[in-house]
Design an enzyme around this catalytic site. Sequence first.
Site, PDB file in Angstrom:
ATOM      1  N   TRP A  39     -14.293 -14.480  26.636  1.00 30.08           N
ATOM      2  CA  TRP A  39     -13.349 -15.020  26.906  1.00 30.08           C
ATOM      3  C   TRP A  39     -13.123 -15.488  28.654  1.00 30.08           C
ATOM      4  CZ3 TRP A  39     -11.910 -16.499  22.583  1.00 30.08           C
ATOM      5  CH2 TRP A  39     -11.946 -15.998  21.354  1.00 30.08           C
ATOM      6  N   ASP A  50      -5.885 -11.267  31.981  1.00 31.23           N
ATOM      7  CA  ASP A  50      -5.784 -11.683  30.620  1.00 31.23           C
ATOM      8  C   ASP A  50      -6.008 -10.457  29.788  1.00 31.23           C
ATOM      9  OD1 ASP A  50      -6.182 -12.343  27.956  1.00 31.23           O
ATOM     10  OD2 ASP A  50      -7.846 -13.565  28.292  1.00 31.23           O
ATOM     11  N   LYS A  63      -1.987  -9.367  18.641  1.00 27.08           N
ATOM     12  CA  LYS A  63      -3.090  -8.268  18.248  1.00 27.08           C
ATOM     13  C   LYS A  63      -1.999  -6.969  18.396  1.00 27.08           C
ATOM     14  CE  LYS A  63      -6.985 -10.500  20.390  1.00 27.08           C
ATOM     15  NZ  LYS A  63      -7.764 -10.917  19.162  1.00 27.08           N
TER      16      LYS A  63
END
Length: 358
Positions: free
Chosen positions: A100, A167, A191
Amino acid sequence: MRKINFSAGPSTLPLEILEQAQKELCDYQGRGYSIMEISHRTKVFEEVHFGAQEKAKKLYELNDDYEVLFLQGGASLQFAMIPMNLALNGVCEYANTGVWTKKAIKEAQILGVNVKTVASSEESNFDHIPRVEFSDNADYAYICSNNTIYGTQYQNYPKTKTPLIVDASSDFFSRKVDFSNIALFYGGVQKNAGISGLSCIFIRKDMLERSKNKQIPSMLNYLTHAENQSLFNTPPTFAIYMFNLEMDWLLNQGGLDKVHEKNSQKATMLYECIDLSNGFYKGHADKKDRSLMNVSFNIAKNKDLEPLFVKEAEEAGMIGLKGHRILGGIRASIYNALNLDQVKTLCEFMKEFQGKYA
């Protein structure tokens, strides 16, 4: 009977939230209509929308120095929006700890931003969090808090003098966070805090000044959404409704300290099962950097057994254990909604599987 869901995301939700959503699906609070059917401009929806934002700030103990934005496009859109809005004329520094961050670096480079990778663990297949020292004069410093694929996590965020961007997609609302040097903190909520389709961004208000006078499309400008209270266009109303229920659930758990305590207990149990297996199971991440959210491991003595492990686990009522295609192996994502007994069930299965095939 409900399965135990170890999926990395979208992931398991608290049963009581699903039951409440089911109850209100066709008739929201006895009003004769669904929350999915009404305008985002109505007072009824605004109560949900603004209530969710306030609860999110309450959980992280944030004051009015921060704006809460509800955006679409997933965390992946933020890879471009962040440099688009926050890069000035200097260097933007990134710590590369997985897929990511690599994607975020790529998007910034596409925009022509001066990107510097100041630390990376790629040479060891991202099995640890590298030591990082950001400079004092970068436009911003960027990290990914938790790495779903490789199972690594920052135990503490770097102390920086430059604005820190985090993030937090895969450990959102899983622990308390020191925001003292955080300028922007964001994640997709699917999530740990809801369903797919919604990203939540905490941005320090002074950072919004950077978006002024920039030639940025309106929908990609943080200032647009801040000035319009995340109602510039039609928001993902049902995802915000579910996020609001998640905020209530987290508050009812006792807040993020209590949630973190439970998450630590679950992770400790699972890592002990791996570490005490006499080498049958082997974790991917360095012990000092292990994630409380995503436990990636292999059957070290015979990797050919891993598909069988996943198959037999499914037969035993546990799903989502196949490792990411990049890393392979097995991955158990033990997000907020999974309880200790469910993780215990996985550990018992792991011991039985080892007993059969060791």
